[in-house]
Write a protein that holds these residues in place. Sequence first.
Motif, PDB file in Angstrom:
ATOM      1  N   ARG A   1       0.874  -1.179   0.000  1.00 49.82           N
ATOM      2  CA  ARG A   1       0.000   0.000   0.000  1.00 49.82           C
ATOM      3  C   ARG A   1       0.903   1.220   0.000  1.00 49.82           C
ATOM      4  O   ARG A   1       1.503   1.573   1.009  1.00 49.82           O
ATOM      5  CB  ARG A   1      -0.921   0.012   1.207  1.00 49.82           C
ATOM      6  CG  ARG A   1      -1.989   1.101   1.119  1.00 49.82           C
ATOM      7  CD  ARG A   1      -2.981   0.992   2.277  1.00 49.82           C
ATOM      8  NE  ARG A   1      -3.983   2.029   2.214  1.00 49.82           N
ATOM      9  CZ  ARG A   1      -4.926   2.204   3.132  1.00 49.82           C
ATOM     10  NH1 ARG A   1      -4.990   1.391   4.181  1.00 49.82           N
ATOM     11  NH2 ARG A   1      -5.805   3.171   3.013  1.00 49.82           N
TER      12      ARG A   1
ATOM     13  N   PHE B   1      -0.509   2.271   5.899  1.00 51.22           N
ATOM     14  CA  PHE B   1      -1.720   1.683   6.463  1.00 51.22           C
ATOM     15  C   PHE B   1      -2.291   2.482   7.620  1.00 51.22           C
ATOM     16  O   PHE B   1      -3.038   1.963   8.443  1.00 51.22           O
ATOM     17  CB  PHE B   1      -1.430   0.239   6.888  1.00 51.22           C
ATOM     18  CG  PHE B   1      -1.315  -0.678   5.714  1.00 51.22           C
ATOM     19  CD1 PHE B   1      -2.400  -1.399   5.263  1.00 51.22           C
ATOM     20  CD2 PHE B   1      -0.128  -0.778   5.017  1.00 51.22           C
ATOM     21  CE1 PHE B   1      -2.305  -2.222   4.160  1.00 51.22           C
ATOM     22  CE2 PHE B   1      -0.014  -1.595   3.911  1.00 51.22           C
ATOM     23  CZ  PHE B   1      -1.112  -2.318   3.472  1.00 51.22           C
TER      24      PHE B   1
ATOM     25  N   GLN C   1      -4.146   6.474   8.359  1.00 51.22           N
ATOM     26  CA  GLN C   1      -4.792   7.550   7.613  1.00 51.22           C
ATOM     27  C   GLN C   1      -3.826   8.677   7.246  1.00 51.22           C
ATOM     28  O   GLN C   1      -3.814   9.170   6.129  1.00 51.22           O
ATOM     29  CB  GLN C   1      -5.950   8.122   8.433  1.00 51.22           C
ATOM     30  CG  GLN C   1      -7.163   7.228   8.477  1.00 51.22           C
ATOM     31  CD  GLN C   1      -7.944   7.267   7.170  1.00 51.22           C
ATOM     32  OE1 GLN C   1      -8.268   8.334   6.671  1.00 51.22           O
ATOM     33  NE2 GLN C   1      -8.230   6.104   6.631  1.00 51.22           N
TER      34      GLN C   1
ATOM     35  N   TRP D   1       0.754   8.812   5.015  1.00 47.91           N
ATOM     36  CA  TRP D   1       1.301   9.308   3.740  1.00 47.91           C
ATOM     37  C   TRP D   1       1.901  10.698   3.869  1.00 47.91           C
ATOM     38  O   TRP D   1       2.689  11.116   3.024  1.00 47.91           O
ATOM     39  CB  TRP D   1       0.202   9.305   2.676  1.00 47.91           C
ATOM     40  CG  TRP D   1      -0.894  10.305   2.915  1.00 47.91           C
ATOM     41  CD1 TRP D   1      -1.988  10.154   3.720  1.00 47.91           C
ATOM     42  CD2 TRP D   1      -1.001  11.609   2.348  1.00 47.91           C
ATOM     43  NE1 TRP D   1      -2.773  11.272   3.701  1.00 47.91           N
ATOM     44  CE2 TRP D   1      -2.194  12.188   2.859  1.00 47.91           C
ATOM     45  CE3 TRP D   1      -0.214  12.356   1.465  1.00 47.91           C
ATOM     46  CZ2 TRP D   1      -2.615  13.468   2.518  1.00 47.91           C
ATOM     47  CZ3 TRP D   1      -0.636  13.636   1.122  1.00 47.91           C
ATOM     48  CH2 TRP D   1      -1.819  14.183   1.639  1.00 47.91           C
TER      49      TRP D   1
ATOM     50  N   ASN E   1      -7.447  -4.900  -2.601  1.00 48.28           N
ATOM     51  CA  ASN E   1      -8.062  -4.060  -3.622  1.00 48.28           C
ATOM     52  C   ASN E   1      -9.578  -4.074  -3.511  1.00 48.28           C
ATOM     53  O   ASN E   1     -10.177  -5.103  -3.214  1.00 48.28           O
ATOM     54  CB  ASN E   1      -7.650  -4.556  -5.022  1.00 48.28           C
ATOM     55  CG  ASN E   1      -8.182  -3.680  -6.137  1.00 48.28           C
ATOM     56  OD1 ASN E   1      -9.190  -3.996  -6.753  1.00 48.28           O
ATOM     57  ND2 ASN E   1      -7.507  -2.578  -6.389  1.00 48.28           N
TER      58      ASN E   1
ATOM     59  N   PRO F   1     -12.400   5.120  -3.123  1.00 47.42           N
ATOM     60  CA  PRO F   1     -12.935   5.158  -1.754  1.00 47.42           C
ATOM     61  C   PRO F   1     -13.682   6.456  -1.472  1.00 47.42           C
ATOM     62  O   PRO F   1     -13.479   7.477  -2.132  1.00 47.42           O
ATOM     63  CB  PRO F   1     -11.665   5.055  -0.885  1.00 47.42           C
ATOM     64  CG  PRO F   1     -10.613   4.516  -1.788  1.00 47.42           C
ATOM     65  CD  PRO F   1     -10.932   5.024  -3.158  1.00 47.42           C
TER      66      PRO F   1
ATOM     67  N   ALA G   1      -7.726   8.218   0.842  1.00 48.50           N
ATOM     68  CA  ALA G   1      -7.508   6.808   0.501  1.00 48.50           C
ATOM     69  C   ALA G   1      -7.635   6.565  -1.003  1.00 48.50           C
ATOM     70  O   ALA G   1      -7.679   5.426  -1.437  1.00 48.50           O
ATOM     71  CB  ALA G   1      -8.499   5.929   1.257  1.00 48.50           C
TER      72      ALA G   1
ATOM     73  N   PHE H   1      -5.144   4.220  -2.268  1.00 49.61           N
ATOM     74  CA  PHE H   1      -5.035   3.005  -1.468  1.00 49.61           C
ATOM     75  C   PHE H   1      -4.534   1.831  -2.314  1.00 49.61           C
ATOM     76  O   PHE H   1      -3.601   1.129  -1.945  1.00 49.61           O
ATOM     77  CB  PHE H   1      -6.399   2.681  -0.856  1.00 49.61           C
ATOM     78  CG  PHE H   1      -6.611   1.243  -0.497  1.00 49.61           C
ATOM     79  CD1 PHE H   1      -5.822   0.634   0.468  1.00 49.61           C
ATOM     80  CD2 PHE H   1      -7.590   0.484  -1.118  1.00 49.61           C
ATOM     81  CE1 PHE H   1      -6.011  -0.697   0.808  1.00 49.61           C
ATOM     82  CE2 PHE H   1      -7.789  -0.848  -0.782  1.00 49.61           C
ATOM     83  CZ  PHE H   1      -6.998  -1.435   0.178  1.00 49.61           C
ATOM     84  N   SER H   2      -5.159   1.618  -3.457  1.00 47.63           N
ATOM     85  CA  SER H   2      -4.749   0.531  -4.356  1.00 47.63           C
ATOM     86  C   SER H   2      -5.101   0.944  -5.778  1.00 47.63           C
ATOM     87  O   SER H   2      -6.055   0.443  -6.363  1.00 47.63           O
ATOM     88  CB  SER H   2      -5.462  -0.768  -3.963  1.00 47.63           C
ATOM     89  OG  SER H   2      -5.020  -1.851  -4.746  1.00 47.63           O
TER      90      SER H   2
ATOM     91  N   ASN I   1      -9.495   1.322  11.066  1.00 49.00           N
ATOM     92  CA  ASN I   1      -8.566   0.251  10.721  1.00 49.00           C
ATOM     93  C   ASN I   1      -8.394  -0.620  11.960  1.00 49.00           C
ATOM     94  O   ASN I   1      -7.713  -0.240  12.909  1.00 49.00           O
ATOM     95  CB  ASN I   1      -7.222   0.846  10.288  1.00 49.00           C
ATOM     96  CG  ASN I   1      -6.250  -0.208   9.799  1.00 49.00           C
ATOM     97  OD1 ASN I   1      -6.257  -1.337  10.259  1.00 49.00           O
ATOM     98  ND2 ASN I   1      -5.407   0.163   8.872  1.00 49.00           N
TER      99      ASN I   1
ATOM    100  N   ASN J   1       1.491  -4.912   7.571  1.00 49.06           N
ATOM    101  CA  ASN J   1       0.965  -3.678   6.990  1.00 49.06           C
ATOM    102  C   ASN J   1       1.706  -2.493   7.611  1.00 49.06           C
ATOM    103  O   ASN J   1       1.313  -2.020   8.682  1.00 49.06           O
ATOM    104  CB  ASN J   1      -0.532  -3.544   7.293  1.00 49.06           C
ATOM    105  CG  ASN J   1      -1.360  -4.671   6.737  1.00 49.06           C
ATOM    106  OD1 ASN J   1      -1.892  -4.589   5.653  1.00 49.06           O
ATOM    107  ND2 ASN J   1      -1.487  -5.749   7.510  1.00 49.06           N
TER     108      ASN J   1
END
Length: 429
Positions: free
Chosen positions: A11, A15, A17, A20, A55, A60, A65, A68-69, A359, A390
Motif C-alpha cells: 500500500r 496503512f 490515515q 502518507w 483491492n 474510496p 484513501a 489506497f490501491s 482500521n 501492513n
Amino acid sequence: MSTLILNSVIRAIGFTQGGWRHPSAKPEGALDLDYYREYAALSERGLFDGLFVANTPAVPDNDWAYLFSPLEPVSLLSALAPSTSHIGLIATVSSTFTHPYNIARQIATLDHLSGGRAGVNIVTTGSESAGRNFGFDALPPHADRYERADEYIDVLLRLWDSWGDDAIVLDKAAGVQVNTASVVPIDHRGTHFAVKGPLDTPRSPHGRPLLFQSGASDRGRQLAAKYADAVYSVAQDIRQARDFRSSLHALQRGGTSSRPPVKVLPGLIPIVGSTQREAERLHEEISSLNPPERGIAALEQRLGIDLGGIELDSPFPVDRLPDLSEVEGSISSHEAIRRFVTGPQITLRHVLRVTDAGNSHLRFVGSPEFVADRIEEWFTTGAADGFNINPAITPSGLADFVEHVVPLLQEKGIYKRAYEGAALRAAFA
C-alpha cells in the motif's frame, strides 16, 4: 516446529490515515513501477512468503484513501514477476464482480510466468460504490454474495484441474502436441455460472495457484474451511484469535477437505522504534497527522454510525453500533472494534488513535525486541500461523521491520534464514 509465515502487503500510502504525510513516506510512488520493484525487493530481503495486494474496484469515499490501491492487482503482480525470484504474488479479486473463467486464466498465467508463485485472495466485496461500477443499484445480499463465491471458487478449481499432468506431450516426430484425452471440459452449469471449459491455459506448475480468503462471518468461515489455503483475518485479542483459528480448523475437519489445516494470518501494523519510548513517540506522531475531524468522519463511514455530539474524551458510544446482522461491509472490523471499545475508560480519542479511523488491525508498538516477542507469543500459542505485515508508513515501516525485527525472529528459531526450493508452497503445506 512449523515456521512463521509473513506476507508483505503493498500500500503505497501506508496503512494509517495520515501516514502518507510523514516525511519518510513516499506516496508519489503509488503509480511508479520502480517503487513497487523496490518494495518487492525489500520484501524478499526480509524473506517474506507473499507479496499481497488488497483491492476494492472503486474510488474510496475517503479522499485520503484514493491511492489506497490504484493499480489493478493482477497486472501489477505480473509486472513484478520478472524482478522477483521467490516471493508469492497474491492478488485480491472480487467474486461478486468478475467471472471465474477470466480470473482462472489470468492467475494461471501469472503462476506459469512466475514459476509457480501465484495466489489469489477471493473476496465478496461489501462496497456499494464498487457495486455501482458493475451495474448494481444495490449490492446483492450477504448470503447471495457468498453463495456466488462458493460456486465461483468451485469453478476456478475445476478449470485449473481441466488439464492433466500428462497433457503436454510436444512429440515433434510423432506430431503430437498434447494428449487431448487429458484436457477435459468441466461442463459446469450452476446458479450463477455456465462454463463449458476446459481452460485455455495449461495446468499450473504445482497443480493450482494458492487460494486465500478474507471473510470472518459464519458464511465466510465455512467458505474458508472448504477451500482456502490461508485466511487474512482481523484480530485484536490473542484469545479471540486462538478461538477463531480453532473454530476454522474444526469446520475444516467436519467437512470433506483433505487439505492441510488452513493457515490464519492476521493483519499486523508494526510500529518499531529503537526503544519503547521512541516507538510510542512515532505512534503519536503518526496519529497527529490525521486530524480528529477526519478520523471521526472516516470512522462513521466505516462503521455506519453517527458520532455527532460525542466529545473526544467521552466514552465511545457502543450503543450506536449497528447490529452485526445489519452490517454489509467488513463484519470482522465491527467485531474487532466492538471488543476493543468495551469499558468506560475507552474514549473516542482512544479509539481514533488505536484503530486509526476504523482500521481494526492489530498493532504492536515498541522496540524490535517487544514486537518480536509479541509475534512469537501469538505464533507459539496457536493464535496465528503468521501475519500480513501492513507498515504504518511505507516504505520506511517495512524497512524497519525487515532490518530490526526479522533477525530477532530468526534468532528465536521461528523464522527461516533462507528461501529453499518451492518456498511458497512449503509455507502453506
